[in-house]
Write a protein that holds these residues in place. Structure first.
Motif, PDB file in Angstrom:
ATOM      1  N   ALA A  55      -8.759   5.555   5.761  1.00  0.00           N
ATOM      2  CA  ALA A  55      -7.890   4.430   5.393  1.00  0.00           C
ATOM      3  C   ALA A  55      -6.926   4.115   6.526  1.00  0.00           C
ATOM      4  O   ALA A  55      -6.351   5.017   7.145  1.00  0.00           O
ATOM      5  N   PRO A  56      -6.696   2.834   6.821  1.00  0.00           N
ATOM      6  CA  PRO A  56      -5.724   2.469   7.859  1.00  0.00           C
ATOM      7  C   PRO A  56      -4.310   2.814   7.432  1.00  0.00           C
ATOM      8  O   PRO A  56      -3.980   2.783   6.244  1.00  0.00           O
ATOM      9  N   ASN A  57      -3.487   3.155   8.391  1.00  0.00           N
ATOM     10  CA  ASN A  57      -2.094   3.527   8.112  1.00  0.00           C
ATOM     11  C   ASN A  57      -1.231   2.275   8.135  1.00  0.00           C
ATOM     12  O   ASN A  57      -0.498   2.006   9.080  1.00  0.00           O
ATOM     13  N   GLN A  58      -1.307   1.500   7.059  1.00  0.00           N
ATOM     14  CA  GLN A  58      -0.541   0.269   6.977  1.00  0.00           C
ATOM     15  C   GLN A  58       0.092   0.178   5.597  1.00  0.00           C
ATOM     16  O   GLN A  58      -0.418   0.722   4.625  1.00  0.00           O
ATOM     17  N   HIS A  59       1.243  -0.497   5.508  1.00  0.00           N
ATOM     18  CA  HIS A  59       1.975  -0.577   4.252  1.00  0.00           C
ATOM     19  C   HIS A  59       1.651  -1.835   3.453  1.00  0.00           C
ATOM     20  O   HIS A  59       2.094  -1.958   2.309  1.00  0.00           O
ATOM     21  N   PHE A  60       0.898  -2.772   4.035  1.00  0.00           N
ATOM     22  CA  PHE A  60       0.532  -3.988   3.310  1.00  0.00           C
ATOM     23  C   PHE A  60      -0.885  -4.389   3.680  1.00  0.00           C
ATOM     24  O   PHE A  60      -1.347  -4.143   4.796  1.00  0.00           O
ATOM     25  N   GLU A  61      -1.563  -4.998   2.709  1.00  0.00           N
ATOM     26  CA  GLU A  61      -2.852  -5.616   2.956  1.00  0.00           C
ATOM     27  C   GLU A  61      -2.858  -6.983   2.297  1.00  0.00           C
ATOM     28  O   GLU A  61      -2.023  -7.275   1.429  1.00  0.00           O
ATOM     29  N   ASP A  62      -3.791  -7.820   2.683  1.00  0.00           N
ATOM     30  CA  ASP A  62      -3.892  -9.154   2.105  1.00  0.00           C
ATOM     31  C   ASP A  62      -4.467  -9.047   0.692  1.00  0.00           C
ATOM     32  O   ASP A  62      -5.621  -8.636   0.524  1.00  0.00           O
ATOM     33  N   PRO A  63      -3.697  -9.393  -0.347  1.00  0.00           N
ATOM     34  CA  PRO A  63      -4.211  -9.247  -1.714  1.00  0.00           C
ATOM     35  C   PRO A  63      -5.342 -10.207  -2.035  1.00  0.00           C
ATOM     36  O   PRO A  63      -6.014 -10.043  -3.059  1.00  0.00           O
ATOM     37  N   VAL A 107      -3.735   2.651  -7.749  1.00  0.00           N
ATOM     38  CA  VAL A 107      -4.949   3.473  -7.666  1.00  0.00           C
ATOM     39  C   VAL A 107      -4.579   4.815  -7.035  1.00  0.00           C
ATOM     40  O   VAL A 107      -4.046   4.868  -5.919  1.00  0.00           O
ATOM     41  N   ALA A 108      -4.857   5.895  -7.756  1.00  0.00           N
ATOM     42  CA  ALA A 108      -4.557   7.235  -7.240  1.00  0.00           C
ATOM     43  C   ALA A 108      -5.746   7.841  -6.515  1.00  0.00           C
ATOM     44  O   ALA A 108      -5.573   8.636  -5.585  1.00  0.00           O
ATOM     45  N   TRP A 109      -6.955   7.474  -6.966  1.00  0.00           N
ATOM     46  CA  TRP A 109      -8.176   8.061  -6.387  1.00  0.00           C
ATOM     47  C   TRP A 109      -9.362   7.212  -6.801  1.00  0.00           C
ATOM     48  O   TRP A 109      -9.355   6.568  -7.853  1.00  0.00           O
ATOM     49  N   ARG A 110     -10.391   7.230  -5.965  1.00  0.00           N
ATOM     50  CA  ARG A 110     -11.679   6.657  -6.334  1.00  0.00           C
ATOM     51  C   ARG A 110     -12.768   7.524  -5.717  1.00  0.00           C
ATOM     52  O   ARG A 110     -12.571   8.157  -4.672  1.00  0.00           O
ATOM     53  N   GLY A 111     -13.891   7.588  -6.381  1.00  0.00           N
ATOM     54  CA  GLY A 111     -14.984   8.412  -5.869  1.00  0.00           C
ATOM     55  C   GLY A 111     -16.195   8.332  -6.747  1.00  0.00           C
ATOM     56  O   GLY A 111     -16.248   7.583  -7.731  1.00  0.00           O
ATOM     57  N   HIS A 117      -7.920 -10.319  -0.363  1.00  0.00           N
ATOM     58  CA  HIS A 117      -9.096  -9.526  -0.025  1.00  0.00           C
ATOM     59  C   HIS A 117      -8.782  -8.060  -0.303  1.00  0.00           C
ATOM     60  O   HIS A 117      -8.683  -7.251   0.615  1.00  0.00           O
ATOM     61  N   PRO A 118      -8.618  -7.682  -1.570  1.00  0.00           N
ATOM     62  CA  PRO A 118      -8.191  -6.324  -1.899  1.00  0.00           C
ATOM     63  C   PRO A 118      -9.239  -5.286  -1.509  1.00  0.00           C
ATOM     64  O   PRO A 118     -10.444  -5.497  -1.666  1.00  0.00           O
ATOM     65  N   SER A 119      -8.732  -4.155  -1.005  1.00  0.00           N
ATOM     66  CA  SER A 119      -9.639  -3.075  -0.619  1.00  0.00           C
ATOM     67  C   SER A 119      -9.966  -2.159  -1.792  1.00  0.00           C
ATOM     68  O   SER A 119     -10.995  -1.487  -1.783  1.00  0.00           O
ATOM     69  N   GLY A 120      -9.070  -2.115  -2.804  1.00  0.00           N
ATOM     70  CA  GLY A 120      -9.261  -1.213  -3.925  1.00  0.00           C
ATOM     71  C   GLY A 120      -9.023   0.237  -3.603  1.00  0.00           C
ATOM     72  O   GLY A 120      -9.214   1.109  -4.457  1.00  0.00           O
ATOM     73  N   ARG A 121      -8.580   0.533  -2.392  1.00  0.00           N
ATOM     74  CA  ARG A 121      -8.443   1.934  -1.992  1.00  0.00           C
ATOM     75  C   ARG A 121      -7.205   2.573  -2.621  1.00  0.00           C
ATOM     76  O   ARG A 121      -6.289   1.865  -3.071  1.00  0.00           O
ATOM     77  N   PRO A 122      -7.140   3.896  -2.677  1.00  0.00           N
ATOM     78  CA  PRO A 122      -5.962   4.567  -3.215  1.00  0.00           C
ATOM     79  C   PRO A 122      -4.682   4.108  -2.518  1.00  0.00           C
ATOM     80  O   PRO A 122      -4.643   3.939  -1.293  1.00  0.00           O
ATOM     81  N   GLY A 123      -3.648   3.894  -3.335  1.00  0.00           N
ATOM     82  CA  GLY A 123      -2.366   3.412  -2.837  1.00  0.00           C
ATOM     83  C   GLY A 123      -2.150   1.940  -3.082  1.00  0.00           C
ATOM     84  O   GLY A 123      -1.022   1.456  -2.963  1.00  0.00           O
ATOM     85  N   THR A 124      -3.195   1.199  -3.441  1.00  0.00           N
ATOM     86  CA  THR A 124      -3.063  -0.230  -3.709  1.00  0.00           C
ATOM     87  C   THR A 124      -3.019  -0.484  -5.216  1.00  0.00           C
ATOM     88  O   THR A 124      -3.323   0.395  -6.026  1.00  0.00           O
ATOM     89  N   ARG A 125      -2.610  -1.699  -5.583  1.00  0.00           N
ATOM     90  CA  ARG A 125      -2.663  -2.102  -6.992  1.00  0.00           C
ATOM     91  C   ARG A 125      -4.114  -2.112  -7.472  1.00  0.00           C
ATOM     92  O   ARG A 125      -4.994  -2.590  -6.752  1.00  0.00           O
ATOM     93  N   VAL A 126      -4.349  -1.586  -8.662  1.00  0.00           N
ATOM     94  CA  VAL A 126      -5.686  -1.721  -9.205  1.00  0.00           C
ATOM     95  C   VAL A 126      -5.982  -3.212  -9.320  1.00  0.00           C
ATOM     96  O   VAL A 126      -5.166  -3.990  -9.817  1.00  0.00           O
ATOM     97  N   PRO A 127      -7.123  -3.657  -8.795  1.00  0.00           N
ATOM     98  CA  PRO A 127      -7.353  -5.102  -8.678  1.00  0.00           C
ATOM     99  C   PRO A 127      -7.406  -5.810 -10.022  1.00  0.00           C
ATOM    100  O   PRO A 127      -7.840  -5.250 -11.034  1.00  0.00           O
ATOM    101  N   VAL A 169       0.859  -1.185   0.000  1.00  0.00           N
ATOM    102  CA  VAL A 169       0.000   0.000   0.000  1.00  0.00           C
ATOM    103  C   VAL A 169       0.893   1.232   0.000  1.00  0.00           C
ATOM    104  O   VAL A 169       1.693   1.423   0.915  1.00  0.00           O
ATOM    105  N   CYS A 170       0.772   2.057  -1.040  1.00  0.00           N
ATOM    106  CA  CYS A 170       1.594   3.259  -1.169  1.00  0.00           C
ATOM    107  C   CYS A 170       0.982   4.409  -0.378  1.00  0.00           C
ATOM    108  O   CYS A 170      -0.231   4.643  -0.431  1.00  0.00           O
TER     109      CYS A 170
END
Length: 513
Positions: free
Chosen positions: A392-400, A493-497, A402-412, A380-381
């Motif tokens: 968004a939680p302040n963490q540098h990794f998430e379980d891929p 992902v830079a942004w979603r809305g 179960h992707p969150s799709g939030r900004p900073g992650t790889r586009v799923p 997570v960037c």
């Protein structure tokens, strides 16, 4: 040599990848390399799906796949007393183990083959390579960087002026220290010699195209060694004790193989140090660090080369945007903010693997390795090139998984339906921003924003250009049925809305304009 927008010092995996992706985005850099050519040794091997996605956008993925070594596409990866056995631990997994996270398959090419392929493609796109050329010093000011460069064939010295310098000169190159960036880490784990040899190991090696055996054997001088196959059938590389003479080298290799009287023909050798050092920062003014200049790590785990290439992938679009005036210099602050936490995590992971595979005495100090899928696909960037969400939680990794799709992650990676059949959002990446939108006005708003800012962008209308047949995209992107997602050229992902009219201001934010 005249002024350059970008000079890259070092033509290894990091430097050449940076040059490739810079050129893909329209900036032909000059690369300085003190050696006479790209690597002629196998060195690092294997390219993970993440970087193969990037290489696909640059038109070099197939050349790299064509360089896969002979044999069944697969990796034998184990800890054993010797190649002949017994096996203590098996790490081998199917080559398609990460297919749920990426549409790209991994490759098994050697560093030598990858460097040659990337260099050739970078040249096609406008990169200039100067071999037998050493950067000896540099100074920088508000307008650029001045390098003192020596031609090693003629022993002539010249001054080179550049807008930006990328230090890809490895852990012993010296540019990091020249600009005053320190480092931290566990330090050195000892020196070894890499010995290229020829021997018939077919009765033990199996059919996989790549064989990697970490030998734990008290009969070896340091209690451990490594055997790895090469691109040439019958030729292998062994990591033996540093400075061993010819007879000692043969004896160590035979011990690692498990055959006391096997014919072994030594073809060459080189020395290297296993170490863990991470730069305290990846940017100092107009100088940016990539590869081993930024993060030195032991080879256990095989991600040093992949991380170096990814540094170039993620830096290339940013530096090109700044050099072309499409972004402000502040965009380059995100290189340190995003790549340094990741480089540190990978370096720590490789040390944890070292403890498991060769140095059990380190296990209490370094802990267990991170789940590899999380390491490779769950980063997570954070930083100025991401429009972070307040909750968004302040963490540098998430379980891929179960992707969150939030900004900073790889586009799923999900399968959408398009005019030519199924397609993943990750196959839509390229030298452009990407917008995926279910809003009826989303695509037109995206194109208007790109036109106003003078950037390249591709917009796809869900429900018209693309379809989400089973709702996977709506779920994994986290936008629901009407949302819009902005993806950077590096697939983050830079942004979603839900208001595509925000795209102009978001792009200004991401580009530091």
């Amino acid at each position: 040599m005249g002024d350059d927008d970008v000079v890259i010092v070092g033509a290894g995996l990091a430097g050449l990848s940076t040059a490739l992706f810079l050129a893909l985005h329209g900036v032909g850099a000059t690369v300085l390399e003190r050696h006479p050519s790209t690597s002629t040794q196998p060195k690092a091997r294997g390219q993970m799906p993440v970087i193969m996605e990037g290489f696909a956008t640059a038109g070099v993925a197939e050349a790299i796949r064509a360089a896969n070594p002979p044999g069944r596409l697969g990796l034998t990866n184990r800890v054993a007393r010797s190649l002949a056995g017994p096996v203590l631990h098996e790490f081998t997994e199917p080559v398609d183990v990460f297919a749920e996270f990426s549409p790209a398959a991994p490759a098994m090419a050697s560093q030598a083959a990858v460097e040659a392929a990337v260099a050739a493609r970078a040249r096609e796109l406008g990169t200039r390579l100067r071999f037998r050329t050493r950067a000896e010093s540099l100074t920088q000011d508000d307008e650029g960087v001045t390098l003192t460069v020596r031609d090693l064939d003629t022993d002539t010295v010249e001054r080179v002026r550049a807008g930006w310098v990328v230090a890809a000169d490895g852990h012993r190159g010296g540019l990091r220290e020249m600009v005053g960036i320190g480092s931290h880490g566990h330090g050195g784990f000892g020196a070894s010699d890499s010995v290229l040899f020829r021997a018939d190991l077919s009765q033990w090696a199996g059919d996989d195209s790549v064989v990697l055996v970490y030998v734990q054997n008290p009969a070896l001088p340091n209690g451990a060694g490594v055997l790895v196959s090469t691109d040439v059938p019958g030729e292998w590389v062994a990591a033996v004790s540093a400075g061993s003479d010819h007879d000692q080298t043969i004896a160590e290799i035979r011990t690692m193989i498990g055959a006391d009287d096997l014919a072994v023909d030594v073809l060459g050798r080189g020395s290297w140090e296993s170490a863990h050092r991470v730069a305290d920062r990846y940017r100092e003014g107009r100088v940016l660090l990539v590869g081993d200049a930024a993060h030195t790590m032991p080879p256990t785990g095989g991600q040093g080369g992949n991380t170096a290439m990814l540094d170039g992938y993620h830096l290339g679009w940013r530096l090109a945007a700044v050099a072309l005036g499409q972004a402000g210099p502040g965009l380059l602050d995100s290189h340190d903010a995003e790549r340094r936490p990741y480089g540190e995590a990978v370096a720590d992971w490789q040390v944890a693997n070292l403890a498991v595979r060769q140095r059990p005495d380190l296990q209490d100090a370094v802990g267990a390795p991170m789940d590899p899928a999380t390491l490779l696909f769950g980063h997570v960037c954070h930083g100025p090139a991401v429009a972070a969400e307040p909750t968004a939680p302040n963490q540098h990794f998430e379980d891929p998984r179960h992707p969150s799709g939030r900004p900073g992650t790889r586009v799923p990676h999900v399968w959408l339906s398009g005019p030519a059949g199924r397609v993943s959002p990750r196959e839509l990446l390229g030298p452009h921003f990407l917008v995926l939108t279910a809003d009826p006005d989303g695509a037109s708003a995206a194109r208007a924003a790109a036109s106003e800012l003078g950037i390249d962008l591709r917009a796809h209308q869900l429900g018209r250009d693309l379809h989400d047949p089973d709702g996977s995209w709506a779920k994994t992107s986290g936008t629901g049925p009407d949302g819009t997602v902005l993806v950077r050229p590096d697939g983050i992902v830079a942004w979603r809305g839900n208001n595509p009219a925000d795209l102009t201001s978001v792009l200004r934010w991401v580009l530091a304009r």
